[in-house]
Design a protein around this motif. Structure first.
Motif, short mmCIF file in Angstrom:
data_model
loop_
_atom_site.label_atom_id
_atom_site.label_comp_id
_atom_site.label_asym_id
_atom_site.label_seq_id
_atom_site.Cartn_x
_atom_site.Cartn_y
_atom_site.Cartn_z
N PHE A 199 3.07 28.74 21.62
CA PHE A 199 4.40 29.36 21.47
C PHE A 199 5.45 28.29 21.17
O PHE A 199 6.27 28.44 20.26
N THR A 241 -2.05 34.23 20.66
CA THR A 241 -0.84 33.42 20.39
C THR A 241 -1.23 32.16 19.61
O THR A 241 -0.60 31.80 18.62
N TYR A 300 2.32 35.00 12.77
CA TYR A 300 2.65 36.27 13.44
C TYR A 300 3.46 37.17 12.52
O TYR A 300 4.53 36.78 12.04
N ILE A 315 3.68 35.56 24.04
CA ILE A 315 2.77 34.65 24.72
C ILE A 315 1.70 35.49 25.42
O ILE A 315 1.99 36.16 26.40
#
Ligand SMILES: *Cc1c(COP(=O)(O)O)cnc(C)c1O
Length: 421
Positions: free
Chosen positions: A276, A58, A12, A24
């Motif tokens: 996550f 995610t 990310y 998320i």
């Protein structure tokens, strides 16, 4: 970037005004402005997510991070390590095919290969990974599709000669798949030694906190699937309106097929929340691995010095047969997992285990906290003492997964266990 930095910054990458933490994306599906765009997604000619059984933003960020950590072209997360192993094999094996695997691999993988895959018409021959190349070569057949090994095997704590295994696999025109769960890319990156595919149980060090089960398949992008042995990758896939993976996806052929064909059909994709949490574990992986190794080396030496201990399996202990391989493949350390045997056999092992107060007695390994397992009375309970020895597990064998507690507290707990014998 160094691996410590990659653990934090790969995957990310927030842009101006984006949330700092990985969001998320709790959504099963994704909206598009035109039917044509969705058509392109189905044709695999446009990038984008369509349904969270196949991909999710995610999870994708975590896949990108793990691919970067291993130095691969792509990764596919799964709901367990077992699912990752299954997909890695079924992506290139069909009924009538054969594979070769090291006999010291994880017990669950042995079951999968020896019993369950056999019911699907895929056979496995197990080899002693320490044998020379000529001996291992004898296990190969014309229909062999892959060679499988574990960087650090559990519970024997045997270190795999990855270069030797890669040579054998490649001289047979097949890929080497390595289960890198215990080493993690922090301690060893099997692609640098010739492995083609890496799998992980992310349940272990990658998650690290014993909160969820998960897995991942990583593709190096280096194997040539067009050598005649893998028609499924280089001939049109009828189940995907004629796509030819090697033509359309080049170096990412294997990992793309695993996702769009097998994940589509099997549906073992993790939810966004799982990714996550896994990401939080990955952020500290490099620092944690350093401490696990340091603590485990001290514990292994401590155990080896005790006259109540018969032997200690850990590559840094004096006289360990894997010392040279450890130096080559695991220069930073050999993870936190040790196995050792107390002299008094099964009864003394149980006495040792039951006198510990800090270490958790659990069916788990590679956790943030120190934990122990007695294979003879748990995972291998059904075997007689003789069968245990044949499986490389003595009745007194204890698997000790050293955690991140202060070393003095860990050693004090172990001393308590030894005093009880
Ligand atoms: C635990 C483990 C697996 C299986 O993974 P799960 O996440 O439990 O399905 C595979 N390989 C190794 C080396 C393991 O330790």
């Amino acid at each position: 970037m160094h691996i410590e930095t990659q653990c934090l910054h790969e995957g990310y990458k927030p842009k101006n005004g984006d949330p700092k933490a990985l969001p998320i994306y709790q959504s099963t599906t994704y909206t598009y402005d035109s039917t044509d765009h969705i058509g392109q997604l189905f044709d695999l000619t446009a990038d984008g997510h369509m349904y969270s059984r196949i991909s999710n933003p995610t999870v994708a960020a975590v896949e990108e991070k793990i691919a970067a950590l291993e130095g691969g072209v792509g990764a596919l997360c799964t709901t367990s390590g077992q699912a990752a192993t299954l997909i890695s094999v079924l992506n290139i094996c069909v009924a009538g095919d054969h594979l070769v695997a090291a006999s010291t691999i994880y017990g669950g993988t042995v079951n999968l290969f020896a019993v369950t895959l056999k019911k699907f018409g895929i056979e496995c021959t197990f080899v002693n990974a320490d044998d020379d190349e000529e001996t291992i070569q004898k296990a190969f057949r014309p229909n062999t599709k892959l060679l499988f090994g574990e960087t650090i095997a559990n519970p024997a704590i045997a270190v795999l000669d990855i270069e030797k295994f890669a040579r054998i696999a490649h001289s047979n025109g097949v890929p080497l798949i390595v289960d890198n769960t215990f080493a993690t890319p922090v301690l060893c990156r099997p692609f640098e030694w010739g492995a083609d595919i890496v799998i992980h149980s992310t349940t272990k060090y990658m998650d690290g906190h014993a909160v969820q089960v998960g897995g991942v398949v990583v593709d190096s992008g280096n194997f040539d699937w067009t050598n005649g042995k893998f028609p499924e990758l280089c001939e049109p896939d009828e189940s995907y309106h004629g796509v030819t993976y090697t033509k359309q996806f080049g170096r990412a052929a294997y990992i793309t097929k695993a996702r769009v064909q097998l994940m589509r059909d099997f549906g073992m994709y993790p939810p966004a929340t799982a990714a996550f949490i896994l990401n939080l574990g990955l952020e500290t992986l490099a620092v944690r691995m350093e401490r696990y190794c340091r603590n485990a080396e001290a514990v292994a030496d401590f155990l080896a010095a005790s006259d109540k201990v018969e032997f200690v399996n850990y590559p840094t202990v004096k006289g360990n047969p894997y010392a040279a391989l450890r130096e080559k493949y695991l220069p930073k350390g050999a993870s936190g997992v040790i196995s050792f045997s107390v002299k008094g056999g099964r009864d003394d092992a149980v006495r040792f285990m039951d006198s510990l107060s800090l270490a958790n007695n659990v069916v788990h390994v590679a956790d943030i906290c120190t934990c122990v397992l007695h294979p003879a009375s748990s995972t291998h309970r059904q075997l007689t003492d003789e069968q245990l020895v044949a499986a490389g597990i003595t009745p007194g064998l204890i698997r000790l997964s050293v955690g991140l507690e202060h070393i003095d507290d860990i050693l004090a707990d172990i001393q308590k266990g030894l005093d009880a014998i």
